[in-house]
Design an enzyme around this catalytic site. Structure first.
Site, PDB file in Angstrom:
ATOM      1  N   THR A  59      56.533  -9.062 -39.681  1.00 21.31           N
ATOM      2  CA  THR A  59      56.263  -7.675 -39.318  1.00 21.31           C
ATOM      3  C   THR A  59      56.770  -6.721 -40.395  1.00 21.31           C
ATOM      4  O   THR A  59      56.091  -5.754 -40.751  1.00 21.31           O
ATOM      5  CB  THR A  59      56.902  -7.332 -37.957  1.00 21.31           C
ATOM      6  OG1 THR A  59      56.434  -8.263 -36.982  1.00 21.31           O
ATOM      7  CG2 THR A  59      56.542  -5.928 -37.511  1.00 21.31           C
ATOM      8  N   CYS A  60      57.935  -6.998 -40.931  1.00 19.84           N
ATOM      9  CA  CYS A  60      58.495  -6.138 -41.978  1.00 19.84           C
ATOM     10  C   CYS A  60      57.610  -6.178 -43.218  1.00 19.84           C
ATOM     11  O   CYS A  60      57.301  -5.138 -43.809  1.00 19.84           O
ATOM     12  CB  CYS A  60      59.915  -6.567 -42.324  1.00 19.84           C
ATOM     13  SG  CYS A  60      61.071  -6.470 -40.943  1.00 19.84           S
TER      14      CYS A  60
END
Length: 165
Positions: A59-60
């Site tokens: 996600t990052c």
């Protein structure tokens, strides 16, 4: 203190994000070239602070890629991707991905950025890392938009951040 979740399990941050309309707290962070950067280095530009736990998570990494793409057509706008990852890891990721429209900065030395913005985790498996947040600043460093992502594995609201610019 903000209460958020990590895969449905409650965790907490050190406080609440600064409020819209306030002047953004200054910071000292480390660039991928080990230079020192502060908020004043970006004075006169609109700024998106894309804050996350670690670029080594899906996600990052996706947030960095997405903002790299979204900001490429915006004038006078800088996206600062901020985590407690080492500057070397941030540089390696952006280099391998060919990302040139974002600026990666590390809060690894003392976590003072996370403390100043009240967004570091104070418990749970990610304790001491920065939580996933977006802070949008105008050219004068005034906060125009904030988002504390309520579920850590979820992406931020990119559209709201871009519209706030």
């Amino acid at each position: 203190m903000a209460t958020i979740t990590l895969k449905g399990n409650q965790i907490h941050t050190s406080g609440d994000l600064p409020k819209v309309g306030e002047k953004a707290p200054d910071f000292t962070l480390t660039g991928t070239d080990l230079s020192t950067k502060s908020l004043s280095d970006f004075a006169g530009s609109k700024v998106v602070l894309n804050i996350f736990p670690s670029v080594d998570t899906g996600t990052c990494a996706k947030s960095v890629r997405t903002f790299n793409k979204e900001v490429s057509n915006l004038e006078n706008t800088k996206v600062l991707c901020i985590s407690r990852d080492l500057p070397f890891a941030l540089g390696r990721f952006c280099g391998a991905e060919g990302l040139e429209n974002v600026i990666s900065l590390s809060d690894y030395k003392d976590g003072s950025f996370g403390k100043a913005y009240n967004l570091n985790f104070i418990d749970g498996p990610l304790e001491a890392l920065n939580s996933r947040c977006i802070v949008v600043l105008d050219e004068n460093g005034v906060i125009k938009h904030t988002e504390q992502v309520s579920e850590t594995v979820d992406e931020p609201n990119y559209k709201a951040a871009i519209e706030a610019l």
